[in-house]
Design a protein around this motif. Structure first.
Motif, short mmCIF file in Angstrom:
data_model
loop_
_atom_site.label_atom_id
_atom_site.label_comp_id
_atom_site.label_asym_id
_atom_site.label_seq_id
_atom_site.Cartn_x
_atom_site.Cartn_y
_atom_site.Cartn_z
N ALA A 1 -17.42 -11.30 -29.17
CA ALA A 1 -18.52 -11.94 -28.45
C ALA A 1 -18.70 -11.17 -27.16
O ALA A 1 -17.72 -10.70 -26.58
CB ALA A 1 -18.21 -13.41 -28.16
N TYR A 2 -19.94 -11.06 -26.71
CA TYR A 2 -20.16 -10.34 -25.46
C TYR A 2 -21.56 -10.56 -24.92
O TYR A 2 -22.46 -11.01 -25.63
CB TYR A 2 -19.89 -8.84 -25.60
CG TYR A 2 -20.61 -8.17 -26.75
CD1 TYR A 2 -21.84 -7.56 -26.56
CD2 TYR A 2 -20.04 -8.13 -28.02
CE1 TYR A 2 -22.49 -6.93 -27.60
CE2 TYR A 2 -20.68 -7.52 -29.07
CZ TYR A 2 -21.91 -6.92 -28.86
OH TYR A 2 -22.56 -6.31 -29.89
N TYR A 3 -21.71 -10.25 -23.66
CA TYR A 3 -22.97 -10.32 -22.94
C TYR A 3 -23.74 -9.02 -23.18
O TYR A 3 -23.17 -7.93 -23.07
CB TYR A 3 -22.67 -10.52 -21.45
CG TYR A 3 -23.88 -10.46 -20.56
CD1 TYR A 3 -24.84 -11.46 -20.59
CD2 TYR A 3 -24.05 -9.41 -19.66
CE1 TYR A 3 -25.94 -11.41 -19.76
CE2 TYR A 3 -25.15 -9.36 -18.83
CZ TYR A 3 -26.09 -10.36 -18.89
OH TYR A 3 -27.18 -10.31 -18.08
N ILE A 4 -25.01 -9.13 -23.51
CA ILE A 4 -25.86 -7.96 -23.73
C ILE A 4 -26.48 -7.58 -22.39
O ILE A 4 -27.30 -8.32 -21.86
CB ILE A 4 -26.98 -8.26 -24.75
CG1 ILE A 4 -26.40 -8.79 -26.07
CG2 ILE A 4 -27.87 -7.04 -24.96
CD1 ILE A 4 -25.54 -7.82 -26.82
N ASP B 1 -28.67 -13.84 -23.34
CA ASP B 1 -28.26 -12.48 -23.76
C ASP B 1 -26.80 -12.46 -24.21
O ASP B 1 -26.02 -11.60 -23.81
CB ASP B 1 -28.48 -11.46 -22.63
CG ASP B 1 -29.95 -11.32 -22.27
OD1 ASP B 1 -30.80 -11.47 -23.16
OD2 ASP B 1 -30.24 -11.07 -21.08
N TYR B 2 -26.45 -13.42 -25.06
CA TYR B 2 -25.07 -13.55 -25.49
C TYR B 2 -24.98 -13.58 -27.01
O TYR B 2 -25.77 -14.24 -27.68
CB TYR B 2 -24.46 -14.84 -24.92
CG TYR B 2 -22.96 -14.81 -24.98
CD1 TYR B 2 -22.23 -14.07 -24.06
CD2 TYR B 2 -22.27 -15.49 -25.96
CE1 TYR B 2 -20.85 -14.00 -24.13
CE2 TYR B 2 -20.89 -15.43 -26.04
CZ TYR B 2 -20.19 -14.69 -25.12
OH TYR B 2 -18.82 -14.61 -25.20
N ILE B 3 -24.00 -12.83 -27.53
CA ILE B 3 -23.84 -12.67 -28.97
C ILE B 3 -22.41 -13.02 -29.39
O ILE B 3 -21.46 -12.73 -28.67
CB ILE B 3 -24.20 -11.22 -29.37
CG1 ILE B 3 -24.28 -11.06 -30.88
CG2 ILE B 3 -23.24 -10.22 -28.76
CD1 ILE B 3 -24.91 -9.74 -31.31
N VAL B 4 -22.31 -13.66 -30.55
CA VAL B 4 -21.02 -13.98 -31.16
C VAL B 4 -21.07 -13.43 -32.58
O VAL B 4 -22.07 -13.60 -33.29
CB VAL B 4 -20.76 -15.50 -31.20
CG1 VAL B 4 -19.47 -15.82 -31.96
CG2 VAL B 4 -20.71 -16.08 -29.80
N ILE B 5 -20.00 -12.76 -32.98
CA ILE B 5 -19.93 -12.17 -34.31
C ILE B 5 -18.77 -12.81 -35.09
O ILE B 5 -17.63 -12.84 -34.60
CB ILE B 5 -19.70 -10.64 -34.26
CG1 ILE B 5 -20.68 -9.94 -33.32
CG2 ILE B 5 -19.69 -10.04 -35.66
CD1 ILE B 5 -22.09 -9.87 -33.79
N LEU B 6 -19.09 -13.30 -36.28
CA LEU B 6 -18.09 -13.88 -37.18
C LEU B 6 -18.12 -13.13 -38.51
O LEU B 6 -19.10 -12.44 -38.80
CB LEU B 6 -18.41 -15.35 -37.46
CG LEU B 6 -18.63 -16.29 -36.28
CD1 LEU B 6 -19.10 -17.66 -36.78
CD2 LEU B 6 -17.37 -16.42 -35.45
N THR B 7 -17.09 -13.30 -39.29
CA THR B 7 -17.11 -12.80 -40.66
C THR B 7 -16.51 -13.87 -41.57
O THR B 7 -15.59 -14.58 -41.18
CB THR B 7 -16.41 -11.44 -40.80
OG1 THR B 7 -16.72 -10.86 -42.06
CG2 THR B 7 -14.92 -11.54 -40.64
N ASP B 8 -17.07 -13.97 -42.76
CA ASP B 8 -16.67 -14.98 -43.73
C ASP B 8 -15.43 -14.51 -44.47
O ASP B 8 -15.43 -13.44 -45.08
CB ASP B 8 -17.83 -15.21 -44.71
CG ASP B 8 -17.59 -16.36 -45.66
OD1 ASP B 8 -16.45 -16.85 -45.78
OD2 ASP B 8 -18.56 -16.77 -46.31
N ARG B 9 -14.37 -15.31 -44.41
CA ARG B 9 -13.12 -14.99 -45.11
C ARG B 9 -12.89 -15.95 -46.28
O ARG B 9 -11.79 -16.07 -46.77
CB ARG B 9 -11.93 -15.04 -44.14
CG ARG B 9 -11.97 -13.98 -43.07
CD ARG B 9 -11.71 -12.62 -43.68
NE ARG B 9 -11.49 -11.62 -42.65
CZ ARG B 9 -12.16 -10.51 -42.56
NH1 ARG B 9 -13.12 -10.24 -43.42
NH2 ARG B 9 -11.88 -9.64 -41.61
#
Length: 165
Positions: A140-143, A123-131
């Protein structure tokens, strides 16, 4: 790529191990963050993953503050032990993104296209964005809430369905 072995996530960093001293706990977590994202940098799709430093919060990189604190109001976020415990997870997820257990999709948030890396077992998420020349580590955080997990999995399924249509 098909992976038969399950991912083994890094150990959690437990508050109890610091004898109730929150300052020592957060400093240990910050040390891990700096080793994982400042001293060395993970790569996603062959490009480095960078973090935001400014504006610093209590002497910490903004990204560290964001991934270890929770709350809608950026100025009044509170430390979140569930997030701090998982301080080793973001780099691990990024470095293991080609594994079948890491679901990857893109979504829009404002004007940014975000890359979502999600492990539904942890239940873990990481968010990136393309530069362009690098990726920016957004959060990033635990759901914790089952409805949030369900919504993420539905978003993933819709993305895959649209991509294969």
């Amino acid at each position: 790529m098909s992976n038969k072995e399950s991912l083994v996530f890094p150990e959690l960093l437990f508050f109890d191990e610091f004898g109730g001293d929150f300052r020592s706990y957060i400093n240990a977590a910050y040390h891990i963050f700096k080793n994982n994202f400042i001293s060395t940098q993970p790569a996603y799709e062959g490009l480095k993953v960078s973090v935001r430093r400014y504006p610093e919060v209590e002497g910490m990189h903004k990204t560290f503050y964001h991934i270890t604190h929770e709350g809608e109001d950026e100025e009044n976020r509170r430390p979140d032990v569930r997030r701090i415990e998982r301080i080793r997870f973001p780099k691990f997820v990024i470095e293991n993104c080609i594994h079948d257990e890491i679901l990857i999709w893109k979504n829009k948030r404002g004007r940014d296209e975000r890359i979502v890396l999600f492990n539904d077992r942890e239940d873990y998420i990481v968010i990136l964005t393309d530069r362009g020349e690098y990726y920016m580590f957004i959060t990033a955080y635990y759901i914790e809430q089952p409805h949030r997990k369900k919504k993420l999995l539905a978003e993933y399924e819709a993305y895959i369905k649209a991509k294969t249509a």
